[in-house]
Each structure stands twice: as structure tokens, then as C-alpha cells.
Design a protein around this motif. Structure first.
Motif, mmCIF file in Angstrom:
data_model
loop_
_atom_site.group_PDB
_atom_site.id
_atom_site.type_symbol
_atom_site.label_atom_id
_atom_site.label_comp_id
_atom_site.label_asym_id
_atom_site.label_seq_id
_atom_site.Cartn_x
_atom_site.Cartn_y
_atom_site.Cartn_z
ATOM 1 N N ASN A 46 0.898 -1.386 0.004
ATOM 2 C CA ASN A 46 0.053 -0.047 -0.009
ATOM 3 C C ASN A 46 0.877 1.291 0.060
ATOM 4 N N VAL A 47 1.787 1.154 -0.662
ATOM 5 C CA VAL A 47 2.909 2.231 -0.726
ATOM 6 C C VAL A 47 2.639 2.648 -2.413
ATOM 7 N N CYS A 48 2.572 3.891 -2.658
ATOM 8 C CA CYS A 48 2.386 4.430 -3.975
ATOM 9 C C CYS A 48 3.667 4.670 -4.778
ATOM 10 N N SER A 49 3.651 3.786 -5.963
ATOM 11 C CA SER A 49 5.064 3.631 -6.486
ATOM 12 C C SER A 49 5.285 4.647 -7.304
ATOM 13 N N SER A 50 4.666 5.624 -7.364
ATOM 14 C CA SER A 50 4.887 6.868 -8.226
ATOM 15 C C SER A 50 5.531 8.125 -7.259
ATOM 16 N N CYS A 51 4.726 8.312 -6.021
ATOM 17 C CA CYS A 51 5.395 9.380 -4.937
ATOM 18 C C CYS A 51 6.034 8.857 -3.832
ATOM 19 N N GLY A 52 5.608 7.445 -3.695
ATOM 20 C CA GLY A 52 6.147 7.032 -2.122
ATOM 21 C C GLY A 52 4.955 7.250 -1.162
ATOM 22 N N HIS A 53 3.872 7.635 -1.129
ATOM 23 C CA HIS A 53 2.947 8.104 -0.111
ATOM 24 C C HIS A 53 2.383 6.633 0.644
ATOM 25 N N HIS A 54 2.671 6.616 1.825
ATOM 26 C CA HIS A 54 2.174 5.470 2.333
ATOM 27 C C HIS A 54 0.480 5.556 2.890
ATOM 28 N N MET A 55 -0.063 4.630 2.281
ATOM 29 C CA MET A 55 -1.454 4.662 2.221
ATOM 30 C C MET A 55 -1.865 3.812 3.823
ATOM 31 N N ALA A 56 -3.122 3.707 4.218
ATOM 32 C CA ALA A 56 -3.531 2.942 5.317
ATOM 33 C C ALA A 56 -3.198 1.573 4.981
ATOM 34 N N ILE A 57 -2.781 0.674 5.764
ATOM 35 C CA ILE A 57 -2.912 -0.843 5.605
ATOM 36 C C ILE A 57 -3.279 -1.578 6.959
ATOM 37 N N THR A 58 -4.074 -2.591 6.967
ATOM 38 C CA THR A 58 -4.486 -3.405 7.957
ATOM 39 C C THR A 58 -3.765 -4.039 8.604
ATOM 40 N N PRO A 59 -3.800 -4.502 10.002
ATOM 41 C CA PRO A 59 -2.839 -5.381 10.430
ATOM 42 C C PRO A 59 -2.792 -6.816 9.821
ATOM 43 N N ARG A 60 -3.640 -7.387 9.223
ATOM 44 C CA ARG A 60 -3.358 -8.680 8.684
ATOM 45 C C ARG A 60 -2.510 -8.502 7.419
#
Length: 310
Positions: A46-60
Motif C-alpha cells: 500500500n505504498v504508492c510506486s509513483s510518489c512513495g505515499h504511505h496509504m493505510a494498511i490493515t494489521p493482517r
């Protein structure tokens, strides 16, 4: 030639058997607006391959990328009282819980698991911000205590991933009581001589920051994560001054000595393996999926647990 059999019927079947295009194949990056294919986004944690923005990710999903081969075992967490204060705002507290459970597929805001990273056994706990903002209630307190007790029982380090908006208002003073409870759990880890590593993710705020999230032996953060007690908007309104750019973001806190590392999520696993093995006085990780040595393991020898002959 039967016109109905050979043309009309196949044509009707082809129309009704068409598969509709799923709506969740592409995801738009919140930061740069790039459209990302869902499979590639999942593979990149869930990390943008274009700008490196870290989006939310579930614990699982986080645990799947953290543990060796994505294999882990959940730790049972004692269930607290369902609605101790009979709290109600626009909805009853139990109704809010049911909605959150249905939306996330989880029963609460924290997941605790055991497994191995780089052949190093650990206990891990992660908060789910999508579950009522990852708010710290009695269950989260119970989860951290269960994680610490399991770590002491198995003599393993504890790695905690924080993501929360603070204490859970629906539980009032009972949620604030989790601050001293979790502090005691961390102290139990320290008295046992076991490492406690905290990974702060976006956002980590309120009573979580004022308790277990800032009591680790090592503090690592994901890039641009908001880490604070009171948010920047509240501070600006209180002191009536403009705050510096990036105030309370991970990079700002690293520059001012509140963090030890700012590490991208895609590099986090390797960083945690290295730090964990250093704190356990173990040799560096062996690269490659090699078979385990016969008899005593190299890790046990390096830790001085096995006597070797000359």
C-alpha cells in the motif's frame, strides 16, 4: 439452419454471461492522484510506486508482509465489558461496534500475533486505524498486556505498530486507564530484559503517544507520519502562532531527537530484523532459505545458550 438456435440464443447467452468490470481494480493515490493497479499496490504494501505515499494498511496485510512466508499465529485477547458506560451519542456504542466490525471484518482495533521474521521469533501487535480510528479502549489495553505476557512467556521481543486517534471516548475514564495499564505492561518487558520496539505509523496521536507508543527501546516511524499528543491545528489555535512546516511529522521529530529511524514500509521488515537481532545479541540474518542446522541452532550458540566443546 435454425436462425433462433444458431444466432439468437448464443447472442442472448453472451449478453447475460458478460462479467462486469470490478470497481476495485484501481486505486487512486491520495497524494499524487496516480491510478494504481490493486495487485501492484498490494504487493508494494500500500505504498504508492509513483510518489512513495504511505496509504493505510490493515494489521493482517501488514503481518502478511512482515512474517516469514506470511505465516503467523494469533494471540487470544480477553474480551472486556461490551458497553460499561451505556454510552450513546448519535448511535449506541454497541451499534458503532457492530458497524466497525462489519466494515473491517475484525472484532476490535488491535491484532496480536506470534511468528518469525528472518528466522527470528517475535511477538507483534498492530492497531487498525479503520476500526473506530484505532482508538485505545479496554480491548486495546488487554491486547497490549496479552502481547507483553506472551513475549515474556516465550522470551521473545515485542514489536508494536501504532496507529490511533487517541483514547476511545465511548469508554470514558476506562479508556484513559489503559495508559497506566499499558505502561506497566511495557515495564514488565523491560524487567524481563526483552526488547520492545515501536513502529509509529500515520497517525499516532493522543493518549497512545502519551503512553506505550513512546516507551520503546527503539522508535521507528513510517515517512510523513503524524505523531503528536495534540494536533497542529489545536496548537495553532491555542498559541495563536504559525507552526513550522512539517511540524509533528516523522521527519521533523527525527531531526529533534524523538525518533531513531524513519524507514519506508517496503524496507521496514529488513530494518526490524536487523535491529531485533542486534538487541538479542544474535549474528546477522542469513540470506536465503537455508535448511536449519542439525542439533543446536547457530542463534542459540551465538546467544550463549548452548555450550560448545573446544
Amino acid at each position: 439452419m435454425n436462425w433462433i438456435t444458431n444466432y439468437v440464443r448464443p447472442r442472448i447467452n453472451s449478453i447475460f454471461s458478460r462479467r462486469e468490470m470490478p470497481e476495485n481494480l484501481w486505486h487512486k493515490c491520495d497524494e499524487c492522484g496516480t491510478m494504481l493497479f490493486h495487485r501492484e499496490l498490494t504487493d508494494n504494501l500500500n505504498v504508492c510506486s509513483s510518489c512513495g505515499h504511505h496509504m493505510a494498511i490493515t494489521p493482517r496485510d501488514r503481518f502478511h508482509g512482515l512474517f516469514d512466508n506470511g505465516v503467523y499465529s494469533e494471540v487470544e485477547v480477553p474480551a472486556p465489558a461490551a458497553d460499561p458506560l451505556q454510552f450513546r451519542d448519535q448511535k449506541k456504542y454497541p451499534d458503532r461496534m457492530k458497524t466497525a466490525q462489519k466494515t473491517t471484518g475484525e472484532k476490535e482495533a488491535m491484532l496480536v500475533a506470534t511468528g518469525e521474521i528472518g528466522r527470528t521469533p517475535i511477538v507483534a501487535a498492530a492497531q487498525d486505524f479503520s476500526f473506530m480510528g484505532g482508538s485505545m479502549g479496554m480491548y486495546v489495553g488487554n491486547a497490549i498486556i496479552a502481547a507483553a505476557e506472551k513475549a515474556v512467556e516465550l522470551k521473545r521481543p515485542l514489536i508494536l505498530f501504532s496507529a490511533a486517534g487517541g483514547a476511545r471516548m465511548q469508554e470514558g475514564i476506562l479508556s484513559l486507564m489503559q495508559m497506566p495499564r499499558t505502561t506497566v505492561a511495557v515495564q514488565i518487558m523491560k524487567e524481563a530484559g526483552l526488547p520492545y520496539i515501536v513502529v509509529l505509523t500515520h497517525p499516532t496521536t493522543g493518549g497512545v503517544t502519551a503512553s506505550y507508543a513512546m516507551l520503546g527501546d527503539v522508535h521507528i516511524s513510517e515517512p510523513n507520519a503524524l505523531i503528536c499528543f495534540a494536533g497542529p491545528r489545536v496548537i495553532e489555535q491555542t498559541i495563536r502562532e504559525k507552526l513550522p512546516d512539517g511540524f509533528q511529522r516523522a521527519e521533523y521529530l527525527l531531526d529533534h531527537g524523538m525518533l531513531d529511524r524513519v524507514t519506508p514500509r517496503t524496507d521496514m521488515r529488513e530494518e526490524l530484523i536487523t535491529i531485533t537481532r542486534m538487541l538479542l545479541n544474535l549474528p546477522p540474518q542469513v540470506r536465503g532459505d537455508l535448511p536449519a542446522p542439525s542439533g543446536s541452532t547457530a542463534d542459540e550458540k551465538a546467544a550463549g545458550k548452548v555450550e560448545t566443546g573446544t
